[in-house]
Design an enzyme around this catalytic site. Structure first.
Site, PDB file in Angstrom:
ATOM      1  N   ARG A   1      50.786  12.462 -39.925  1.00 57.48           N
ATOM      2  CA  ARG A   1      50.438  14.312 -39.169  1.00 57.48           C
ATOM      3  C   ARG A   1      51.832  14.434 -37.996  1.00 57.48           C
ATOM      4  O   ARG A   1      51.945  14.578 -37.939  1.00 57.48           O
ATOM      5  CB  ARG A   1      49.084  13.921 -37.924  1.00 57.48           C
ATOM      6  CG  ARG A   1      47.864  13.931 -38.105  1.00 57.48           C
ATOM      7  CD  ARG A   1      47.235  13.527 -36.898  1.00 57.48           C
ATOM      8  NE  ARG A   1      46.230  14.792 -36.338  1.00 57.48           N
ATOM      9  CZ  ARG A   1      43.999  13.621 -37.068  1.00 57.48           C
ATOM     10  NH1 ARG A   1      44.846  13.553 -37.340  1.00 57.48           N
ATOM     11  NH2 ARG A   1      43.636  14.525 -36.409  1.00 57.48           N
TER      12      ARG A   1
ATOM     13  N   ARG B   1      31.232  14.293 -31.559  1.00 60.34           N
ATOM     14  CA  ARG B   1      32.616  12.951 -30.923  1.00 60.34           C
ATOM     15  C   ARG B   1      33.385  13.530 -29.747  1.00 60.34           C
ATOM     16  O   ARG B   1      33.017  14.835 -29.277  1.00 60.34           O
ATOM     17  CB  ARG B   1      33.958  13.465 -32.031  1.00 60.34           C
ATOM     18  CG  ARG B   1      33.779  13.096 -33.337  1.00 60.34           C
ATOM     19  CD  ARG B   1      35.029  13.835 -34.039  1.00 60.34           C
ATOM     20  NE  ARG B   1      36.009  13.690 -34.204  1.00 60.34           N
ATOM     21  CZ  ARG B   1      37.278  13.604 -35.254  1.00 60.34           C
ATOM     22  NH1 ARG B   1      37.048  13.404 -36.397  1.00 60.34           N
ATOM     23  NH2 ARG B   1      37.858  14.008 -34.329  1.00 60.34           N
TER      24      ARG B   1
ATOM     25  N   ARG C   1      44.473  19.624 -29.828  1.00 60.41           N
ATOM     26  CA  ARG C   1      44.245  19.052 -31.287  1.00 60.41           C
ATOM     27  C   ARG C   1      45.037  20.045 -31.884  1.00 60.41           C
ATOM     28  O   ARG C   1      45.958  19.932 -32.543  1.00 60.41           O
ATOM     29  CB  ARG C   1      43.192  18.387 -31.675  1.00 60.41           C
ATOM     30  CG  ARG C   1      42.906  16.981 -30.662  1.00 60.41           C
ATOM     31  CD  ARG C   1      41.059  17.373 -31.053  1.00 60.41           C
ATOM     32  NE  ARG C   1      40.150  17.174 -32.073  1.00 60.41           N
ATOM     33  CZ  ARG C   1      39.438  17.424 -32.945  1.00 60.41           C
ATOM     34  NH1 ARG C   1      38.571  17.900 -31.790  1.00 60.41           N
ATOM     35  NH2 ARG C   1      39.204  16.910 -33.389  1.00 60.41           N
TER      36      ARG C   1
ATOM     37  N   LYS D   1      38.778  18.253 -43.380  1.00 58.17           N
ATOM     38  CA  LYS D   1      39.092  17.529 -44.672  1.00 58.17           C
ATOM     39  C   LYS D   1      37.969  15.947 -45.016  1.00 58.17           C
ATOM     40  O   LYS D   1      38.273  15.891 -46.446  1.00 58.17           O
ATOM     41  CB  LYS D   1      40.535  16.975 -43.694  1.00 58.17           C
ATOM     42  CG  LYS D   1      41.731  18.039 -43.435  1.00 58.17           C
ATOM     43  CD  LYS D   1      43.165  16.997 -42.983  1.00 58.17           C
ATOM     44  CE  LYS D   1      42.326  16.512 -41.119  1.00 58.17           C
ATOM     45  NZ  LYS D   1      42.607  17.513 -40.151  1.00 58.17           N
TER      46      LYS D   1
ATOM     47  N   ARG E   1      29.507  20.766 -34.677  1.00 59.41           N
ATOM     48  CA  ARG E   1      29.790  19.373 -35.991  1.00 59.41           C
ATOM     49  C   ARG E   1      29.106  18.040 -34.810  1.00 59.41           C
ATOM     50  O   ARG E   1      28.965  17.588 -33.600  1.00 59.41           O
ATOM     51  CB  ARG E   1      31.445  19.290 -35.913  1.00 59.41           C
ATOM     52  CG  ARG E   1      31.602  18.006 -36.573  1.00 59.41           C
ATOM     53  CD  ARG E   1      32.863  18.674 -36.831  1.00 59.41           C
ATOM     54  NE  ARG E   1      34.245  17.833 -36.458  1.00 59.41           N
ATOM     55  CZ  ARG E   1      35.074  17.794 -36.264  1.00 59.41           C
ATOM     56  NH1 ARG E   1      35.737  17.549 -37.955  1.00 59.41           N
ATOM     57  NH2 ARG E   1      36.097  16.748 -35.765  1.00 59.41           N
TER      58      ARG E   1
END
Ligand code: AMP
Length: 215
Positions: free
Chosen positions: A87, A161, A172, A13, A126
């Site tokens: 969300r 992160r 998550r 996203k 990531r």
């Protein structure tokens, strides 16, 4: 045009939002980025949400709706991209009300579909540039010059992160399936949902999104 990018963590996203900002002059509103900024600047709210975020749980509706409400007054002639918001169904209802109050509409919801195995692989490697937010990956997107951002040239600014680890990712994903995936039906019923295959090269996915939006 105002759009929502909807999808599980790691669906891409943020990456696709950056593309739309650069290519279409849209304004990205990422509640995840806003919450991380609040943590970095050490605000009371930032301290309050830190543990919840690191675990991978959802922050309260009240906090994220407040963050979005503050931003909707900003100048965004190219339209807003809601990234990571809403969300929950309560957030979706609040967004509809906020847009309505400003005389604005929601034009499309792009659901980015990526299977769970790909999400784990994407998230576990990531990292991103702390200056401009460009996203990299240990195996699939390495900067051309070591420790240097391809996009803005910042040196030694890469960061990972705290919630990009396997345990938080499991939480998550659970939050996505439990609280966020009902939004697929919610927007489908409103005729606003467009489903896009989120697997493949960044350019390919960007092309699919543009086609879905009629750009
Ligand atoms: P993201 O960068 O969108 O993956 O968000 C990172 C974390 O911030 C999430 O795991 C949640 O803890 C929190 N968060 C971001 N956006 C929301 C939202 N709309 N509602 C609740 N929590 C959120």
């Amino acid at each position: 045009m105002n759009i929502i990018l909807l999808g599980p963590p790691g669906a891409g996203k943020g990456t696709q939002a950056h593309r739309l900002v650069a290519g279409q002059g849209m304004t990205q509103l990422s509640t995840g980025d806003m919450l991380r900024a609040a943590r970095t600047s050490g605000t009371e709210m930032g301290k309050q949400v830190a543990d919840v975020m690191d675990r991978g749980d959802l922050v309260t509706d009240e906090i994220v709706i407040g963050l979005i409400a503050e931003q909707l007054d900003s100048d965004a002639s190219g339209g807003f991209i809601f990234d990571g918001f809403p969300r929950t169904l309560a957030q979706a209802d609040a967004l509809a009300e906020l847009l309505d109050a400003k005389g604005q509409t929601l034009d499309a919801v792009i659901e980015m579909k990526v299977d769970d195995n790909a999400l784990v692989a994407r998230i576990s490697g990531r990292y991103s540039c702390g200056e401009c937010g460009a996203v990299y990956h240990d195996t699939t997107k390495i900067p051309a010059v070591e420790n240097t951002c391809d996009n803005c040239g910042a040196v030694d600014k890469f960061k990972r992160r705290a919630d990009d680890n396997e345990e938080s990712l499991r939480t998550r994903l659970m939050a996505y399936y439990k609280d966020t995936s009902p939004l697929i039906g919610y927007y489908y019923a409103k005729g606003q949902l467009k489903r896009v295959n989120g697997l493949g090269e960044i350019d390919q996915v960007a092309t699919r999104i543009s086609a879905a939006l009629g750009l």
